[in-house]
Design an enzyme around this catalytic site. Sequence first.
Site, PDB file in Angstrom:
ATOM      1  N   GLY A  45     -11.285  25.132  14.355  1.00 39.71           N
ATOM      2  CA  GLY A  45     -11.280  26.231  13.747  1.00 39.71           C
ATOM      3  C   GLY A  45      -9.828  26.897  14.240  1.00 39.71           C
ATOM      4  O   GLY A  45     -10.270  27.251  14.957  1.00 39.71           O
ATOM      5  N   GLN A  50      -7.051  35.059  15.354  1.00 44.07           N
ATOM      6  CA  GLN A  50      -6.256  34.447  16.003  1.00 44.07           C
ATOM      7  C   GLN A  50      -4.573  34.431  15.971  1.00 44.07           C
ATOM      8  O   GLN A  50      -4.236  33.702  16.316  1.00 44.07           O
ATOM      9  CB  GLN A  50      -6.885  32.763  16.367  1.00 44.07           C
ATOM     10  CG  GLN A  50      -8.066  32.775  17.328  1.00 44.07           C
ATOM     11  CD  GLN A  50      -8.686  32.454  17.703  1.00 44.07           C
ATOM     12  OE1 GLN A  50      -9.520  31.377  16.014  1.00 44.07           O
ATOM     13  NE2 GLN A  50      -8.096  31.010  18.369  1.00 44.07           N
ATOM     14  N   CYS A 107     -11.500  27.383  22.786  1.00 37.42           N
ATOM     15  CA  CYS A 107     -10.964  27.812  21.851  1.00 37.42           C
ATOM     16  C   CYS A 107      -8.851  27.993  22.404  1.00 37.42           C
ATOM     17  O   CYS A 107      -9.025  27.772  23.132  1.00 37.42           O
ATOM     18  CB  CYS A 107     -11.584  29.666  22.402  1.00 37.42           C
ATOM     19  SG  CYS A 107     -10.915  30.886  21.181  1.00 37.42           S
ATOM     20  N   LEU A 108      -8.716  28.059  21.101  1.00 35.03           N
ATOM     21  CA  LEU A 108      -7.274  27.720  20.996  1.00 35.03           C
ATOM     22  C   LEU A 108      -6.695  29.205  21.351  1.00 35.03           C
ATOM     23  O   LEU A 108      -5.479  29.149  22.092  1.00 35.03           O
ATOM     24  CB  LEU A 108      -6.359  28.271  19.579  1.00 35.03           C
ATOM     25  CG  LEU A 108      -6.977  26.570  18.839  1.00 35.03           C
ATOM     26  CD1 LEU A 108      -6.702  26.198  17.168  1.00 35.03           C
ATOM     27  CD2 LEU A 108      -7.869  25.452  19.263  1.00 35.03           C
ATOM     28  N   HIS A 149     -18.702  30.648  15.808  1.00 34.88           N
ATOM     29  CA  HIS A 149     -17.508  30.605  16.842  1.00 34.88           C
ATOM     30  C   HIS A 149     -16.698  31.737  16.331  1.00 34.88           C
ATOM     31  O   HIS A 149     -16.235  32.554  16.057  1.00 34.88           O
ATOM     32  CB  HIS A 149     -17.340  29.558  17.482  1.00 34.88           C
ATOM     33  CG  HIS A 149     -15.689  29.186  18.070  1.00 34.88           C
ATOM     34  ND1 HIS A 149     -15.854  29.205  19.660  1.00 34.88           N
ATOM     35  CD2 HIS A 149     -14.491  29.748  18.369  1.00 34.88           C
ATOM     36  CE1 HIS A 149     -14.683  29.716  20.493  1.00 34.88           C
ATOM     37  NE2 HIS A 149     -13.658  29.795  19.115  1.00 34.88           N
ATOM     38  N   GLU A 150     -16.360  30.862  15.348  1.00 30.52           N
ATOM     39  CA  GLU A 150     -15.112  32.083  13.958  1.00 30.52           C
ATOM     40  C   GLU A 150     -15.672  33.107  13.390  1.00 30.52           C
ATOM     41  O   GLU A 150     -15.226  33.890  13.491  1.00 30.52           O
ATOM     42  CB  GLU A 150     -15.207  30.564  13.316  1.00 30.52           C
ATOM     43  CG  GLU A 150     -14.622  29.346  13.479  1.00 30.52           C
ATOM     44  CD  GLU A 150     -13.098  29.847  14.783  1.00 30.52           C
ATOM     45  OE1 GLU A 150     -12.965  30.289  15.092  1.00 30.52           O
ATOM     46  OE2 GLU A 150     -12.955  28.714  15.561  1.00 30.52           O
ATOM     47  N   HIS A 153     -15.239  35.543  15.744  1.00 30.69           N
ATOM     48  CA  HIS A 153     -13.893  35.342  15.864  1.00 30.69           C
ATOM     49  C   HIS A 153     -13.371  37.733  14.865  1.00 30.69           C
ATOM     50  O   HIS A 153     -12.549  38.289  15.627  1.00 30.69           O
ATOM     51  CB  HIS A 153     -12.385  34.544  15.560  1.00 30.69           C
ATOM     52  CG  HIS A 153     -12.554  33.592  17.276  1.00 30.69           C
ATOM     53  ND1 HIS A 153     -11.864  35.319  18.219  1.00 30.69           N
ATOM     54  CD2 HIS A 153     -13.041  32.621  17.233  1.00 30.69           C
ATOM     55  CE1 HIS A 153     -11.390  33.792  19.136  1.00 30.69           C
ATOM     56  NE2 HIS A 153     -11.786  32.644  18.980  1.00 30.69           N
TER      57      HIS A 153
HETATM   58 ZN   LIG Z   1     -11.884  30.379  19.303  1.00 28.80          ZN
END
Ligand SMILES: [Zn+2]
Length: 185
Positions: A45, A50, A107-108, A149-150, A153
């Site tokens: 995701g 991000q 996480c990216l 999680h997203e 964000h």
């Molecule tokens: Zn993340």
Amino acid sequence: MILDIAQFDHPALRTPGSPIQKIDTSLRDLVADMVETMREADGLGIAAQQVGLPLQLFVLDVPQLKKRPSAMRIGGRRAEFEPLMPLVLMNAEAATFGKTHTEGEGCLSFPEISARVARPLSVRVKALGLDGATIEFEADGLLARAVQHELDHTRGVLFIDRAIEEDRFELPDDIRRLVRPAPPA
Ligand SMILES: [Zn+2]
């Protein structure tokens, strides 16, 4: 186009998202770029924060995994979720339910960092899709975790904030000092 992924202390990661007001070509282009960026980085995701944009927008690409299974229900019926991927969700509202499970997350925006996070097993989501239609579903398992999680964000909340205490202490110093108190899940 592959976009730069905001890392660690990038201010966008801490900026709560504005709601999407208009679905137009530039938004569709942004979503296409986010999907490309997420796939290139091998993520499940990615949120607009991000890629440096504080918006209430995220994209998911969650596969069905034997070790970390997911389920989706639409209108109370079990639905195949893999054909819906990549799933674009905007202006999402969610309520969590079910037992809390503690599992590892990455996480990216925090490459090579992982930490266990306790989250409810299930989530009920209402959001706007890229076609402008409202999407409502319930999810369990990895898909529910990815949604949470997203969604975090898009509110400026990071998984390191929610990491279990033991794992938070194990984070590298420069990451641990970025941790903020997390709002209730
Ligand atoms: Zn993340």
